[in-house]
Structure formats: structure tokens, C-alpha cells
Design an enzyme around this catalytic site. Structure first.
Site, PDB file in Angstrom:
ATOM      1  N   ASP A  19      41.787 136.861  56.719  1.00 49.48           N
ATOM      2  CA  ASP A  19      42.729 137.909  56.460  1.00 49.48           C
ATOM      3  C   ASP A  19      43.631 138.081  57.524  1.00 49.48           C
ATOM      4  OD1 ASP A  19      43.622 139.906  54.866  1.00 49.48           O
ATOM      5  OD2 ASP A  19      42.132 141.369  55.495  1.00 49.48           O
ATOM      6  N   CYS A  48      37.589 151.944  49.559  1.00 47.65           N
ATOM      7  CA  CYS A  48      37.042 152.446  48.247  1.00 47.65           C
ATOM      8  C   CYS A  48      36.203 151.353  47.965  1.00 47.65           C
ATOM      9  CB  CYS A  48      38.119 152.873  47.144  1.00 47.65           C
ATOM     10  SG  CYS A  48      37.385 153.407  45.752  1.00 47.65           S
TER      11      CYS A  48
END
Length: 362
Positions: free
Chosen positions: A147, A254
Site C-alpha cells: 500500500d 469503517c
């Protein structure tokens, strides 16, 4: 980088899998570098502005879909999956997480961020894997990514059989759900390619239906500008007014689309202590976190992915969640704490505090 050597590909792949397991990885795959089929979708996503303020998504052009342009000489990409559910995660963990979201005064932090920063964990272990490979075949050209660069991680994971792209855009595995991190090693070794797997989402739309902000605008298409993970982590500046109420008590990330996914009943616990929950990122109130000054924030988030958002964004997120708690009838000193912080806050924080205080019913 260029390598011309004879390799026993299948034997080397078997060795790689053994070394990867020893490093805490759950699965290894190998993809070729042809991601041409993903270029049109990437271009369309960027043209729609779905990347929001993440300018780095567009800055590298099509290098994201062309591994051999990003790292010249690359002929294969080793993909790796690392499960991140904490080791002591109980059965029925999804229900526990849903219940947390129903307690407005409690802070909800995404599961992946409750332990050590995954960037550090994966990067170090991927590099050790590359070192083991070099020990077996001699020096070779490679770069490790977690990432951390313009890499189409999910596309590479799907191409190499790590899983398929779910409708929520995350990689999904039949035996591991989606609660895992991805990492890659770009290599100039002609390793044998591992086959992709068939998608198994079928007609299920649970992830799309559950998204609090309707950020999944179509199967496999996410408008990041509406995603709570983007809003609480990537978005710099004010949270859009129309999305604040939907954030509830979510202050960092989330998990809703993953909690709703039926395949996550098969999500695996991590083999590593790194992802064990750090105090105080579970079972902590919004007010407790609000009381942290910047020095305490930095101390408490040392080695955590949370630290990268900084204290100002952290307070902004908390102010929104505290406003949502007030609307739900939970105070417990929240109004007083917000008022006390108002005058000394930045213009950005004051605006969010004003909004929060205006949420009091009546």
C-alpha cells in the site's frame, strides 16, 4: 533489472510458500504483469473523480496498471495475503462489532488499525521473503510494496488467485473472507504463474446495501468521496455536512461492508501478535479520546497506522462522532468538553464543534 538464469519454478514456488508461512503470510500467488484489462476501469474511475483528494492515485498515470513501467524489468509480481483479525477474536465477532456501532458514546476504530501499523509489519516480512529468495537463486531485481506505491493490489491479487474482487472492491477469499492485508514483490524472475479463482459474490449485494453513505455506487465501483474510511483518514478539511450524521461513532475507518459480507464468517485470525488490539482502541469512549492533547495522541499512537492522520484530523473526527452521540441523547459531559475546546481550536475544529453542539435534540 534483468535476470537470465534457469529456475526450477515449481520447486521455487513451493519454497516461497513455506518461507511465507513462516513469516505469517496465509497465501502466496504469482501474477504476470499484463493488467491491460484494468486500464479502462482505472481511467473511468479517475475521470469520475472517485479518488477525491487522493491526487497520488492519478499522479502516476497508467503506471499503476503497468508494473513493468513502474519497476523496469519486472516480469512477475509475487502477491501475499496476511490475515489481520486479532488472535483472540471471539466467535461472532461481526455481531460484537455491530453492537459497538449501536453505542453512540463509544469510539469505533476499524479493526485493522487497532494493532501495529500494517505497513511496517508487511514491508519487513516481505523484504525477508525476498532475501530468502535471493539466498536460493542469487541476487535478483526486486521491489517490495505494501500500500505504498501506485500498485493495483486487488487486481494483482485476483490475477494471482489470492481471491476475487468483491462488490465492495476488496479482495475476497472463500476460506479467508476479506479481513486481510495485501503485499507485493515485483521481481525480474520468470516464476510460474498461479491461476485466478472464480468470483463467488453471486447475486449478493449485502455490502452495497449496508454502506452508511452509499459509497459503493455499483458492484466493484467505489466513490471514495463518500466512503467513511476516506473521510476519516484521507480527507483533509471539513467533512461534508450531508455525510456527518451517517458517520455515527466511526472515528477511524469503517468496516460495515466487511461486517455484512457472508464470506467473512470464514475470516482467519492472524498468526502474529502484531495485530492484537492495543489499548485503548477498543471499548473506549469518545470523551476519553477527546481529552488527549497532541503529545498524548502521538504517544498513544506510536507504531499505529492511526498516527498518520495527525491530531487535528483526529479531533475533527471525534467532534463529528460526539455530535452524533448528542443527537442520540448521549451526553455524559460531551457538551461541556466541546464548549471548553471551542475557542482554543482551529477554524476547522470550531466549525465541527459548532455543528456537533447543534445536534442536541430540541
Amino acid at each position: 533489472m534483468s535476470v537470465d538464469r534457469e529456475l526450477d519454478g515449481p520447486a521455487l514456488l513451493a519454497q516461497l510458500r513455506g518461507w511465507a508461512e513462516a513469516e505469517g503470510f496465509s497465501q502466496i500467488g504469482v501474477a504476470d504483469v499484463d493488467l491491460g484489462s484494468a486500464e479502462a476501469g482505472l481511467t473511468d474511475w479517475l475521470n469520475n473523480g472517485f479518488h477525491g483528494a487522493m491526487d497520488y492515485m492519478a499522479a502516476h498515470g497508467m503506471k499503476r496498471a503497468r508494473p513493468a513501467e513502474l519497476v523496469p524489468g519486472t516480469v512477475r509480481v509475487i502477491t501475499a495475503r496476511m490475515d489481520y483479525l486479532p488472535r483472540d477474536t471471539p466467535a461472532g465477532w461481526q455481531a460484537i462489532e455491530w453492537q459497538r456501532l449501536e453505542r453512540p458514546g463509544e469510539a469505533a476504530v476499524s479493526i485493522y488499525a487497532r494493532g501495529r501499523d500494517y505497513h511496517k509489519v508487511l514491508r519487513n516480512r516481505l523484504q525477508r521473503l525476498a532475501d530468502r529468495l535471493a539466498g536460493a537463486v542469487g541476487p535478483f531485481g526486486h521491489r517490495v510494496f505494501t500500500d505504498s506505491a501506485p500498485v493495483l493490489e486487488v487486481e494483482l491479487a485476483a490475477k494471482s488467485g489470492i481471491g476475487w474482487r468483491g462488490k465492495h472492491t476488496l479482495a475476497l477469499h472463500r476460506d479467508g473472507g476479506s479481513m486481510f492485508f495485501l503485499g507485493e514483490i515485483y521481481v525480474d524472475l520468470p516464476l510460474p504463474i498461479t491461476a485466478p479463482v472464480e468470483p463467488h459474490c453471486g447475486s449478493c449485494t449485502a455490502c452495497i446495501d449496508v454502506c452508511p453513505t452509499q459509497a459503493i455506487v455499483a458492484p466493484g465501483r467505489l466513490d471514495a468521496r463518500r466512503c467513511i474510511s476516506y473521510l476519516t483518514i484521507e480527507q483533509d478539511g471539513p467533512i461534508p455536512l450531508e455525510l456527518r450524521a451517517a458517520m455515527g461513532n466511526r472515528i477511524y475507518g469503517c468496516d460495515d461492508c466487511q461486517l455484512a459480507c457472508p464470506w467473512n464468517k470464514y475470516a482467519q485470525r492472524s498468526a502474529l501478535p502484531d495485530f492484537d488490539v492495543r489499548e485503548p482502541f477498543e471499548g473506549v469512549t469518545l470523551l476519553q479520546l477527546w481529552r488527549w492533547n497532541e503529545a498524548e495522541f502521538l504517544r498513544r499512537t506510536e507504531g499505529s497506522a492511526i498516527r498518520r492522520i495527525g491530531h487535528a484530523r483526529w479531533r475533527r473526527n471525534l467532534a463529528v462522532a460526539m455530535g452524533n452521540a448528542l443527537r442520540a441523547g448521549v451526553d455524559d459531559g460531551i457538551r461541556t468538553a466541546l464548549r471548553e475546546a471551542h475557542d482554543g481550536g482551529s477554524a476547522l475544529l470550531r466549525e465541527h464543534i459548532d455543528w456537533a453542539l447543534a445536534q442536541v435534540p430540541g
